[in-house]
Design a protein around this motif. Structure first.
Motif, PDB file in Angstrom:
ATOM      1  N   MET A   1      -0.172   2.325  13.800  1.00  0.00           N
ATOM      2  CA  MET A   1       0.728   1.240  14.207  1.00  0.00           C
ATOM      3  C   MET A   1       1.346   1.561  15.564  1.00  0.00           C
ATOM      4  SD  MET A   1       2.844   0.032  10.811  1.00  0.00           S
ATOM      5  CE  MET A   1       3.496   1.651  10.426  1.00  0.00           C
ATOM      6  N   ASN A   2       1.456   0.525  16.417  1.00  0.00           N
ATOM      7  CA  ASN A   2       2.150   0.739  17.676  1.00  0.00           C
ATOM      8  C   ASN A   2       3.666   0.705  17.446  1.00  0.00           C
ATOM      9  OD1 ASN A   2       3.047  -2.002  17.653  1.00  0.00           O
ATOM     10  ND2 ASN A   2       1.108  -2.641  18.573  1.00  0.00           N
ATOM     11  N   VAL A 102      -2.091   0.763  -4.821  1.00  0.00           N
ATOM     12  CA  VAL A 102      -1.715   0.653  -3.413  1.00  0.00           C
ATOM     13  C   VAL A 102      -2.930   0.980  -2.550  1.00  0.00           C
ATOM     14  CG1 VAL A 102      -0.151   1.473  -1.606  1.00  0.00           C
ATOM     15  CG2 VAL A 102       0.658   1.296  -3.972  1.00  0.00           C
ATOM     16  N   SER A 103      -3.212   0.126  -1.574  1.00  0.00           N
ATOM     17  CA  SER A 103      -4.378   0.327  -0.706  1.00  0.00           C
ATOM     18  C   SER A 103      -4.145   1.503   0.238  1.00  0.00           C
ATOM     19  CB  SER A 103      -4.634  -0.936   0.115  1.00  0.00           C
ATOM     20  OG  SER A 103      -3.578  -1.149   1.033  1.00  0.00           O
ATOM     21  N   ASP A 104      -5.235   2.011   0.777  1.00  0.00           N
ATOM     22  CA  ASP A 104      -5.148   3.127   1.726  1.00  0.00           C
ATOM     23  C   ASP A 104      -4.340   2.731   2.960  1.00  0.00           C
ATOM     24  OD1 ASP A 104      -8.532   4.282   1.040  1.00  0.00           O
ATOM     25  OD2 ASP A 104      -6.617   4.730   0.045  1.00  0.00           O
ATOM     26  N   LYS A 105      -4.488   1.475   3.367  1.00  0.00           N
ATOM     27  CA  LYS A 105      -3.753   1.013   4.548  1.00  0.00           C
ATOM     28  C   LYS A 105      -2.252   1.023   4.290  1.00  0.00           C
ATOM     29  CE  LYS A 105      -3.934  -2.558   8.098  1.00  0.00           C
ATOM     30  NZ  LYS A 105      -4.628  -3.793   8.563  1.00  0.00           N
ATOM     31  N   ASN A 106      -1.853   0.582   3.086  1.00  0.00           N
ATOM     32  CA  ASN A 106      -0.432   0.597   2.742  1.00  0.00           C
ATOM     33  C   ASN A 106       0.086   2.026   2.580  1.00  0.00           C
ATOM     34  OD1 ASN A 106       0.897  -2.063   2.514  1.00  0.00           O
ATOM     35  ND2 ASN A 106      -0.806  -2.524   1.127  1.00  0.00           N
ATOM     36  N   LYS A 107      -0.760   2.908   2.049  1.00  0.00           N
ATOM     37  CA  LYS A 107      -0.345   4.304   1.909  1.00  0.00           C
ATOM     38  C   LYS A 107      -0.110   4.939   3.278  1.00  0.00           C
ATOM     39  CE  LYS A 107      -2.660   5.188  -2.514  1.00  0.00           C
ATOM     40  NZ  LYS A 107      -3.782   5.884  -3.203  1.00  0.00           N
ATOM     41  N   GLY A 121       5.812   3.277 -10.593  1.00  0.00           N
ATOM     42  CA  GLY A 121       6.584   2.085 -10.244  1.00  0.00           C
ATOM     43  C   GLY A 121       7.456   2.230  -9.021  1.00  0.00           C
ATOM     44  N   SER A 122       7.186   3.230  -8.176  1.00  0.00           N
ATOM     45  CA  SER A 122       8.022   3.452  -6.991  1.00  0.00           C
ATOM     46  C   SER A 122       7.269   3.173  -5.692  1.00  0.00           C
ATOM     47  CB  SER A 122       8.553   4.880  -6.974  1.00  0.00           C
ATOM     48  OG  SER A 122       7.482   5.814  -6.853  1.00  0.00           O
ATOM     49  N   TRP A 123       5.999   2.782  -5.819  1.00  0.00           N
ATOM     50  CA  TRP A 123       5.179   2.565  -4.616  1.00  0.00           C
ATOM     51  C   TRP A 123       5.317   1.109  -4.172  1.00  0.00           C
ATOM     52  CZ3 TRP A 123       2.104   6.229  -2.054  1.00  0.00           C
ATOM     53  CH2 TRP A 123       2.128   7.499  -2.638  1.00  0.00           C
ATOM     54  N   LEU A 124       6.174   0.889  -3.165  1.00  0.00           N
ATOM     55  CA  LEU A 124       6.438  -0.458  -2.667  1.00  0.00           C
ATOM     56  C   LEU A 124       5.390  -0.854  -1.633  1.00  0.00           C
ATOM     57  CD1 LEU A 124       8.199  -2.996  -2.329  1.00  0.00           C
ATOM     58  CD2 LEU A 124       9.643  -1.689  -0.760  1.00  0.00           C
ATOM     59  N   HIS A 125       4.718  -1.946  -1.886  1.00  0.00           N
ATOM     60  CA  HIS A 125       3.725  -2.445  -0.920  1.00  0.00           C
ATOM     61  C   HIS A 125       3.787  -3.969  -0.871  1.00  0.00           C
ATOM     62  CE1 HIS A 125       0.742  -3.790  -4.028  1.00  0.00           C
ATOM     63  NE2 HIS A 125       1.410  -2.901  -4.748  1.00  0.00           N
ATOM     64  N   PHE A 126       3.395  -4.544   0.274  1.00  0.00           N
ATOM     65  CA  PHE A 126       3.478  -5.984   0.511  1.00  0.00           C
ATOM     66  C   PHE A 126       2.085  -6.545   0.774  1.00  0.00           C
ATOM     67  CE2 PHE A 126       7.571  -4.260   1.588  1.00  0.00           C
ATOM     68  CZ  PHE A 126       8.466  -5.192   1.096  1.00  0.00           C
ATOM     69  N   GLU A 127       1.824  -7.717   0.189  1.00  0.00           N
ATOM     70  CA  GLU A 127       0.539  -8.389   0.386  1.00  0.00           C
ATOM     71  C   GLU A 127       0.742  -9.890   0.435  1.00  0.00           C
ATOM     72  OE1 GLU A 127      -1.408  -6.551  -3.021  1.00  0.00           O
ATOM     73  OE2 GLU A 127      -2.813  -5.587  -1.659  1.00  0.00           O
ATOM     74  N   GLU A 131      -4.063 -19.193  -2.167  1.00  0.00           N
ATOM     75  CA  GLU A 131      -4.724 -19.898  -3.256  1.00  0.00           C
ATOM     76  C   GLU A 131      -6.223 -19.590  -3.284  1.00  0.00           C
ATOM     77  OE1 GLU A 131      -3.949 -24.030  -3.220  1.00  0.00           O
ATOM     78  OE2 GLU A 131      -4.539 -24.316  -5.304  1.00  0.00           O
ATOM     79  N   ARG A 132      -6.689 -19.175  -4.465  1.00  0.00           N
ATOM     80  CA  ARG A 132      -8.112 -18.903  -4.728  1.00  0.00           C
ATOM     81  C   ARG A 132      -8.677 -17.759  -3.891  1.00  0.00           C
ATOM     82  NH1 ARG A 132      -7.864 -24.525  -4.753  1.00  0.00           N
ATOM     83  NH2 ARG A 132      -8.611 -24.621  -2.626  1.00  0.00           N
ATOM     84  N   LEU A 133      -7.803 -16.886  -3.339  1.00  0.00           N
ATOM     85  CA  LEU A 133      -8.256 -15.757  -2.543  1.00  0.00           C
ATOM     86  C   LEU A 133      -7.617 -14.482  -3.062  1.00  0.00           C
ATOM     87  CD1 LEU A 133      -8.033 -17.208   1.080  1.00  0.00           C
ATOM     88  CD2 LEU A 133     -10.091 -16.922  -0.310  1.00  0.00           C
ATOM     89  N   LEU A 134      -8.278 -13.363  -2.829  1.00  0.00           N
ATOM     90  CA  LEU A 134      -7.706 -12.074  -3.200  1.00  0.00           C
ATOM     91  C   LEU A 134      -6.558 -11.732  -2.250  1.00  0.00           C
ATOM     92  CD1 LEU A 134     -10.960 -10.019  -3.873  1.00  0.00           C
ATOM     93  CD2 LEU A 134      -9.355 -10.901  -5.581  1.00  0.00           C
ATOM     94  N   PRO A 135      -5.567 -10.972  -2.711  1.00  0.00           N
ATOM     95  CA  PRO A 135      -4.465 -10.568  -1.823  1.00  0.00           C
ATOM     96  C   PRO A 135      -4.999  -9.811  -0.611  1.00  0.00           C
ATOM     97  CG  PRO A 135      -3.937 -10.082  -4.111  1.00  0.00           C
ATOM     98  CD  PRO A 135      -5.383 -10.471  -4.091  1.00  0.00           C
ATOM     99  N   ARG A 136      -4.328  -9.964   0.533  1.00  0.00           N
ATOM    100  CA  ARG A 136      -4.738  -9.294   1.765  1.00  0.00           C
ATOM    101  C   ARG A 136      -3.515  -8.725   2.464  1.00  0.00           C
ATOM    102  NH1 ARG A 136      -2.905 -12.304   5.844  1.00  0.00           N
ATOM    103  NH2 ARG A 136      -2.795 -14.581   5.643  1.00  0.00           N
ATOM    104  N   ASP A 137      -3.779  -7.894   3.474  1.00  0.00           N
ATOM    105  CA  ASP A 137      -2.695  -7.311   4.253  1.00  0.00           C
ATOM    106  C   ASP A 137      -2.096  -8.362   5.190  1.00  0.00           C
ATOM    107  OD1 ASP A 137      -2.212  -4.743   6.709  1.00  0.00           O
ATOM    108  OD2 ASP A 137      -1.037  -5.189   4.911  1.00  0.00           O
ATOM    109  N   LEU A 138      -0.873  -8.122   5.668  1.00  0.00           N
ATOM    110  CA  LEU A 138      -0.166  -9.086   6.499  1.00  0.00           C
ATOM    111  C   LEU A 138      -0.591  -8.990   7.957  1.00  0.00           C
ATOM    112  CD1 LEU A 138       1.596  -8.946   3.893  1.00  0.00           C
ATOM    113  CD2 LEU A 138       3.589  -9.167   5.369  1.00  0.00           C
ATOM    114  N   THR A 139      -0.592 -10.128   8.630  1.00  0.00           N
ATOM    115  CA  THR A 139      -0.757 -10.134  10.081  1.00  0.00           C
ATOM    116  C   THR A 139       0.585  -9.759  10.715  1.00  0.00           C
ATOM    117  OG1 THR A 139      -0.133 -12.464  10.295  1.00  0.00           O
ATOM    118  CG2 THR A 139      -2.458 -11.978   9.877  1.00  0.00           C
TER     119      THR A 139
END
Length: 507
Positions: A1-2, A102-107, A121-127, A131-139
C-alpha cells in the motif's frame, strides 16, 4: 500500500475498533435503523449492526440509497426488484471473523497496519458484497467512502453510549445523522411512531359529484409539480409535547415556479387526503391542470386513480423537480434557522428594503413612540392572502386589532381575541376585549410586553364567523413607527359577510 492508501485504512480500522469497544451488537439488532445523509443530501448511507442474533459480529454500510422510504419499503416487503435494499448484498461489510476466512490480501493489510488479531473471531476484514457475485476487495474510492461512513457511525454510537442520547431501539426508534453545514453534524433520534404507518399508499377514489365536476373542467395549459417529503430535522409540537418529523407537501407551477400551496402535516398520516385536497383546490382556483409531474412512486400510487378519473395526465420522472427544488431551498433554510413550522410561503421572505419610511410629522406624538421599537407582523388569513403590518411596540393589542381589521377591510362590529400560544380557544396567553380572564383585556397590554421576535400567535375576530388570522413577528426594528401601516400586501380583501353580498347580487 502507498502512503495515502495506508492512511485511509488506518482510519477504517481505527473507527471500526473504536466502535467495537462499545459492543453495540449487545443492544442494537440488525433490524434497528441507523442512517446518515451525505453532505449534499443526495444520498443516504444505512448501517446494520450484526451480532445480536448471530454467531459473528460485523458492520454493514449501504451506500448511495437516494430514498429512505423506498429502501425501507423494499426491505419490509422483500421486493424482488434489483434495487438497493438493506440486506447483505449491495453493501461493504466488516466482520470479526476466523483467521481461515481472511484472504491473504487482508492479512497483509493487517500486518502493514501493525494490527494484531489474537484468538477466534478477532480477525477484522472488510469486503464488498454485490448481488449475485462473490465478495471482493475494496477499491480505493470505496475505501474512502467506508472511512467517512464508519467515522459517522462512530460519532452516532458515541452519542448513544457516552453522551446519553435518548433513543429506544427496543421500542423501534431509529437514529439519523445529518450534516448542518460549517463542519457541524447532528445526531437525531426518530420516534418509532414515524414508521408504524403502512407504506403502501395506493388509493382508490369514488365517482362522487366533485370528481365528476373536475372531470368536466376544460384542461388548462398548466403543468403542476407535486412533491411530498419528510423534513430533514425534527420539529417540536408545544401542544402535544412531542418531537416529530413532519411531511411538507407542495404544489408548484412547473414553468414559472409559482407556489400554489405548501402544507406541513404530522408524519404521513394524512398524506393521501391532503395531496388530493391540494390538487382539487388548484383545479377550482385556476382550472384543471393538463399535467402533473412527480418523481416519487408513493405519490403516483396516491394520485393515479384520481387523475385517471378526472382526465389529468401524470408524468413520472427520475430527476429532481426543478421548480420545486428552487422554491423549497429558501424555505428549508428558513425552517432550519427558525426551528418552526406552519409558515406559509408568503411569510418566508423578508427584505427590510421593502418597507417604506413613515413620513408622518413626529412632533405631536408622545415620547414613548420615539423610544419604542417597531414590530413588523405578518398577518395571514389564508394562503395567498396576507398583510405585513408595521406597528409600534408601545401600541396595545387592541390597536393591533384595529390595524388588522383596517388592513383587510373589515368593520369592527364583533368581539376579538388573541391567543399568544398559537392555539385558538386555549387559556394560555389569551387576551380579549370583552371577556374578562384575569383582567387580560387587549387594551391593557402593549406589544412589547407580550411579543418577542419570531413569535407566532393567532388572532380571532367575530366568534360566530370565527375569522382566524395566523400572525408572526417577522422582525423588530429599532426605528420608531407612529401610526400602523401596511408595508406589504397580497390577495384581495375577502367579503366580511359573503352571504349578504350573494343575496344582494340577486337584486
Amino acid at each position: 500500500m502507498n502512503k495515502n492508501q495506508l492512511e485511509v485504512w488506518k482510519k477504517i480500522y481505527g473507527f471500526a475498533l473504536s466502535i467495537a469497544e462499545y459492543e453495540p451488537w449487545d443492544t442494537i439488532t440488525e433490524k434497528d435503523i441507523l442512517f446518515c445523509s451525505s453532505k449534499d443530501e443526495k444520498s443516504v448511507c444505512f448501517f446494520k449492526i450484526w451480532g445480536y442474533t448471530y454467531d459473528y459480529c460485523g458492520i454493514s454500510c449501504y451506500f448511495n440509497i437516494k430514498d429512505f422510504y423506498f429502501a425501507h419499503y423494499i426491505e419490509i416487503n422483500s421486493n424482488p426488484k434489483n434495487e438497493p435494499a438493506l440486506y447483505m448484498q449491495n453493501a461493504i461489510t466488516g466482520f470479526w471473523d476466523e483467521q481461515q476466512n481472511v484472504s491473504d490480501k487482508n492479512k497483509k493489510r493487517l500486518k502493514d497496519l501493525k494490527i494484531k488479531c489474537m484468538g477466534d473471531g478477532s480477525w477484522l476484514h472488510f469486503e464488498k458484497y454485490e448481488e449475485r457475485l462473490l465478495p471482493r476487495d475494496l477499491t480505493d474510492s470505496e475505501a474512502e467512502l467506508l472511512a467517512d461512513a464508519l467515522g459517522n457511525l462512530y460519532m452516532m454510537l458515541k452519542a448513544v453510549f457516552e453522551e446519553n442520547l435518548q433513543i429506544d431501539f427496543k421500542k423501534g426508534d431509529a437514529l439519523m445523522r445529518k450534516y448542518a453545514g460549517n463542519g457541524i453534524w447532528h445526531n437525531i433520534p426518530i420516534p418509532w411512531e414515524f414508521f408504524e404507518e403502512e407504506l403502501d399508499f395506493g388509493l382508490t377514489v369514488g365517482n362522487n359529484s366533485f370528481i365528476k365536476e373536475i372531470k368536466k373542467m376544460p384542461s388548462q395549459n398548466l403543468s403542476l409539480e407535486i412533491d411530498a417529503r419528510c423534513l430533514p430535522e425534527p420539529l417540536y409540537d408545544d401542544e402535544k409535547d412531542i418531537t416529530f418529523f413532519p411531511f411538507l407537501i407542495t404544489a408548484i407551477e412547473a414553468k414559472d415556479g409559482f407556489v400554489f400551496e405548501t402544507l406541513m402535516i404530522e408524519y404521513d398520516k394524512e398524506l393521501e387526503s391532503e395531496i388530493l385536497r391540494i390538487i382539487t383546490e388548484v383545479c377550482y382556483q385556476v382550472g384543471k391542470p393538463k399535467k402533473i409531474i412527480i418523481n416519487d412512486d408513493r405519490i403516483r400510487l396516491i394520485i393515479e386513480d384520481f387523475c385517471k378519473k378526472t382526465g389529468i395526465n401524470v408524468t413520472f420522472q427520475k430527476k429532481k423537480l426543478q421548480k420545486t427544488e428552487e422554491a423549497l431551498k429558501s424555505l428549508f433554510e428558513h425552517l432550519h434557522k427558525e426551528g418552526s413550522y406552519g409558515i406559509s410561503e408568503d411569510e418566508d421572505f423578508y427584505d427590510e428594503d421593502d418597507y417604506i419610511e413613515d413620513e408622518t410629522e413626529y412632533d405631536d406624538y408622545d415620547e414613548k413612540y420615539w423610544i419604542s421599537d417597531s414590530y413588523v407582523i405578518s398577518v395571514s388569513l389564508f394562503s395567498g392572502c396576507y398583510r405585513h403590518i408595521r406597528i409600534s411596540g408601545c401600541a396595545t393589542l387592541e390597536e393591533l386589532h384595529d390595524a388588522i381589521l383596517y388592513a383587510f377591510g373589515f368593520e369592527d362590529d364583533h368581539a376579538h381575541a388573541f391567543f399568544m400560544n398559537n392555539k385558538k380557544w386555549t387559556s394560555g396567553g389569551y387576551y380579549s376585549k370583552y371577556i374578562e380572564d384575569e383582567n387580560k383585556f387587549t387594551c391593557n397590554y402593549t406589544l412589547e410586553k407580550v411579543l418577542k421576535d419570531k413569535h407566532q400567535f393567532v388572532y380571532v375576530f367575530d366568534f360566530g364567523e370565527e375569522w382566524t388570522f395566523k400572525c408572526k413577528v417577522l422582525k423588530i426594528l429599532t426605528e420608531p413607527t407612529f401610526t400602523p401601516e401596511v408595508v406589504r400586501s397580497a390577495g384581495d380583501n375577502p367579503a366580511q359577510y359573503p352571504e349578504f353580498y350573494e343575496e344582494d347580487d340577486e337584486y
